[in-house]
Design an enzyme around this catalytic site. Structure first.
Site, mmCIF file in Angstrom:
data_model
loop_
_atom_site.group_PDB
_atom_site.id
_atom_site.type_symbol
_atom_site.label_atom_id
_atom_site.label_comp_id
_atom_site.label_asym_id
_atom_site.label_seq_id
_atom_site.Cartn_x
_atom_site.Cartn_y
_atom_site.Cartn_z
ATOM 1 N N ASN A 45 0.829 -1.210 0.000
ATOM 2 C CA ASN A 45 0.000 0.000 0.000
ATOM 3 C C ASN A 45 0.864 1.262 0.000
ATOM 4 O OD1 ASN A 45 -2.337 -1.510 0.090
ATOM 5 N ND2 ASN A 45 -2.690 -1.232 2.267
ATOM 6 N N ARG A 361 -11.152 -5.118 -13.834
ATOM 7 C CA ARG A 361 -9.962 -5.902 -13.489
ATOM 8 C C ARG A 361 -10.338 -7.372 -13.614
ATOM 9 N NH1 ARG A 361 -6.420 -2.304 -11.016
ATOM 10 N NH2 ARG A 361 -7.382 -0.577 -9.874
ATOM 11 N N ARG A 391 -5.850 1.053 -12.962
ATOM 12 C CA ARG A 391 -4.450 1.245 -12.590
ATOM 13 C C ARG A 391 -3.753 -0.047 -12.193
ATOM 14 N NH1 ARG A 391 -4.478 5.352 -8.453
ATOM 15 N NH2 ARG A 391 -4.351 6.925 -10.087
ATOM 16 N N HIS A 421 -16.370 2.076 -14.413
ATOM 17 C CA HIS A 421 -16.050 1.314 -13.207
ATOM 18 C C HIS A 421 -17.200 0.393 -12.810
ATOM 19 C CE1 HIS A 421 -15.101 1.016 -8.750
ATOM 20 N NE2 HIS A 421 -13.942 0.716 -9.287
ATOM 21 N N TYR A 455 -11.841 -10.914 -1.482
ATOM 22 C CA TYR A 455 -12.583 -9.654 -1.427
ATOM 23 C C TYR A 455 -14.023 -9.956 -1.039
ATOM 24 C CZ TYR A 455 -9.091 -6.863 -4.074
ATOM 25 O OH TYR A 455 -7.967 -6.196 -4.487
ATOM 26 N N ARG A 557 -13.934 1.454 4.867
ATOM 27 C CA ARG A 557 -12.677 0.714 4.972
ATOM 28 C C ARG A 557 -11.451 1.624 4.905
ATOM 29 N NH1 ARG A 557 -11.416 -2.269 -0.073
ATOM 30 N NH2 ARG A 557 -9.918 -0.607 -0.462
ATOM 31 N N HIS A 585 -14.928 -4.917 0.454
ATOM 32 C CA HIS A 585 -14.968 -4.260 -0.853
ATOM 33 C C HIS A 585 -16.381 -3.871 -1.292
ATOM 34 C CE1 HIS A 585 -14.285 -4.054 -5.343
ATOM 35 N NE2 HIS A 585 -13.272 -3.347 -4.893
#
Length: 655
Positions: A45, A361, A391, A421, A455, A557, A585
């Site tokens: 991170n 993704r 990304r 998204h 997730y 989160r 998530h």
């Protein structure tokens, strides 16, 4: 009267989230290998923060001359330095003793013990040496570039004449393991790759005296610069990806103890004058701890086998089950198989005419994409909106887009300025008696069978025709690849909440309804679960609701710019953060509505980017039994021991 709104800074809030990850690594309640993995997550991170956010903060710092917004850069550095110190203390004071108690000796800031020297020597010559090369820093480095997030050792040497020089050695952790486990009698030793190289450095420079050896790492800006003038976004993006790791340096991390004269020589030789120069620990790139060689059930979390639901009879199909009722899959507590089956049935069902989906993704070996390719080869019309600007997943998305296009799938890319998204899919079938023409999938997370294992997300499979007709209209807009919707693109969404169309307005209306109820003495309440909360119009509306008497519970989160518990502003707002074995998530929005609870889910965080520069889709949940399940999950998460309780609850409920 509501007092003036206050907000946490988004970057400092994000760093506080990463500190929460670090606290999990320090928890005695977490198994030792999982604690080591949390250290890896923290390190990963932080690397991303330096690649993505530090360039922004550095620019603000220069523009504002360290005042106002510019001061955030200095505050961030102070927070990171404090956390890095804590990181080292967790390893030295907790992890190492716990491993020793289990017969595992991790060689950390220590010399290689004599008893394993022969095995280390063998590893160096058989596994490591083939990948080692060095560069003399004192020479012209025109042909050398220190790569992004790669590890190096600088070796300070003196030749026979007493002349000092510095050599830069690569640490090839990208091609061979970072950690090696060595067994000696009853003990297991774990050794860093760089310590193996350091142990044998005399072999590399036999005619020199070794003055010092120090580890270092350089982090570079990761932003891609593409504009809407590019004719082919995939080609332009591929060109950018080739240069991503050659961006300007944002951080130069070095091991303590290196003499200042040598440090300055490196900074100028490697062109690091603009980077944030940080004295770190002995070891860097500790995201590699995710591959720490430790096995055994006592070192890891108790296994929770995912639950298979729904159960489908051998003579039935998933499609027929969806047509009967809505199905909600809660991963990773439930198996991802129904999602894979959704696409597999679509690819081979002769009644299916068209398949539409968004991909943000995808897994490296995606069975979903393989099913879409099969569908195209079976004569279905397959349209896939691929978001190339996800990304650090850009290269993987380009790879799959090329494969799908070659198989006859129609590939649509979003515009540069408007990311897609949303996590949705739509199937159109031949119309006939008893057949719903549309079947749909709407989710909070990516269509990715790998991340679905860790997730937490919700995926709705539905045959709700009015809602899916709206989804068909949305795909019609997405095929145009526009920057923003024009007047002719407006869609009157009644069921779906779609960013760029009605999402923000609908959420404001839903909050306002709770405000009206509270003022009228009618039962009210709001519970929201998000990854990140930043957008100030929506935050201000929550502040207004709190002042009106609405009780608000938030599970956030990561970034949270809302400040809870402020008198006269947010007294009735509570915020909790969950960091545990799974990555939280899902995005869930619950409005009490006078006892007639409404629940929405979807892809949208309340960040500026989600609200103003992305296509996001949130959707209502209508099935009362599914609503009860979601309410139970959220209520459990608002209390202690949430994840174990959720697993037990779903096991019982889905029997």
């Amino acid at each position: 009267m509501m007092r003036t709104a206050v907000f946490f800074n988004r970057d400092l809030s994000w760093l506080s989230f990463n500190e929460r990850v670090l606290l999990e690594a320090a928890s005695q309640q977490v198994p030792i290998l999982e604690r080591i993995k949390f250290l890896s997550i923290y390190s990963s991170n932080l690397d991303e923060f330096y690649r993505v956010r530090i360039p922004v903060l550095m620019a603000l710092n220069d523009f504002h001359e360290g005042q106002g917004e510019g001061a955030i850069y200095e505050q961030a550095k102070v927070a990171i330095n404090r956390q890095q110190k804590q990181f080292g203390e967790v390893i030295s004071g907790q992890i190492l003793p716990a491993l020793e108690a289990s017969g595992i000796h991790w060689i950390y800031k220590q010399s290689i013990p004599l008893e394993i020297s022969e095995q280390v020597n063998q590893l160096f010559f058989t596994e490591v040496l083939a990948y080692i090369h060095s560069e003399c820093i004192d020479n012209d480095l025109t042909g050398f570039f220190a790569e992004n997030n790669k590890l190096y050792q600088v070796v300070i040497l003196k030749d026979g004449a007493g002349t000092e020089r510095m050599e830069l050695i690569n640490i090839p952790s990208d091609v061979i393991p970072r950690f090696y486990a060595i067994q000696y009698k009853e003990l297991q030793y774990v050794v860093f790759l760089e310590d193996i190289i350091k142990y044998k450095v005399n072999y590399l420079f036999p005619n020199d005296s070794i003055i010092g050896i120090y580890n270092l790492k350089i982090t570079r800006d990761a932003e891609l610069k593409i504009d809407d003038k590019e004719e082919d976004i995939s080609v332009a993006l591929e060109r950018q990806l080739e240069t991503r790791d050659f961006g300007f340096a944002t951080r130069f991390l070095y091991e303590p103890g290196i003499p200042l004269r040598n440090l300055y020589r490196m900074i100028y030789a490697l062109d690091l004058q603009q980077a944030s120069v940080v004295e770190g620990g002995t070891y860097h790139n500790l995201k590699d701890l995710s591959g720490f060689p430790l096995s055994g059930s006592t070192f890891s979390y108790e296994k929770w086998p995912a639950i298979l639901s729904p159960k489908i009879a051998a003579d039935s199909t998933l499609f027929s089950e969806i047509q009967k009722r809505d199905i909600l899959i809660n991963v990773p507590y439930q198996q991802y198989d129904p999602i894979l089956r959704f696409f597999n049935e679509a690819a081979n069902d002769p009644e299916v005419l068209e398949i539409y989906t968004t991909l943000y993704r995808v897994a490296n070996s995606s069975r979903i994409v393989s099913a879409l390719i099969t569908a195209a080869r079976n004569g279905k019309r397959v349209v896939v909106m691929v978001e190339l600007k996800a990304r650090f997943d850009e290269a993987n998305n380009i790879k799959w887009a090329k494969k799908m296009k070659a198989a006859g799938v129609k590939i649509v890319y979003s515009s540069i300025s408007l990311k897609v998204h949303a996590k949705v899919a739509l199937i159109r079938r031949k119309e006939g008696e008893g057949i719903s023409p549309y079947l749909g999938l709407l989710a909070t997370g990516n269509l990715n069978e790998t991340t679905a294992k860790f997730y937490t997300d919700q995926i709705l499979l539905t045959a709700h025709q009015p809602m899916l007709e709206e989804l068909q209209q949305l795909f019609g807009f997405l095929k145009k690849s526009k920057k923003t919707p024009s007047a002719e693109d407006q869609i009157n969404f009644k069921y779906l909440l779609v960013a760029q169309f009605n999402l923000q307005d609908r959420f404001l209306e839903l909050i306002q309804r709770e405000i009206d109820h509270a003022k009228a003495g009618i039962r009210s309440g709001i519970t929201i679960k998000l990854n990140n909360l930043e957008e100030q119009i929506l935050i201000n509306k929550l502040y207004e609701a709190s002042c009106a008497g609405v009780e608000i519970k938030l599970i956030i989160r990561g970034i949270c710019c809302l400040v809870p518990g402020v008198e006269g502003l947010s007294e009735r707002i509570s915020v909790i953060r969950i960091v545990d074995r799974y990555l939280e998530h899902g995005r869930i929005f619950i409005f009490d509505n006078g006892g007639n609870t409404e629940i929405f889910m979807g892809s949208a965080d309340w960040m500026n980017r989600n609200i103003y520069s992305r296509i996001e889709v949130c959707f209502p949940l209508y099935d009362e039994d599914l609503k009860r399940i979601v309410m139970k999950i959220i209520n459990l998460q608002l209390h202690d021991d949430a994840q174990k309780s959720i697993y037990v609850f779903l096991q019982e409920h889905l029997k």
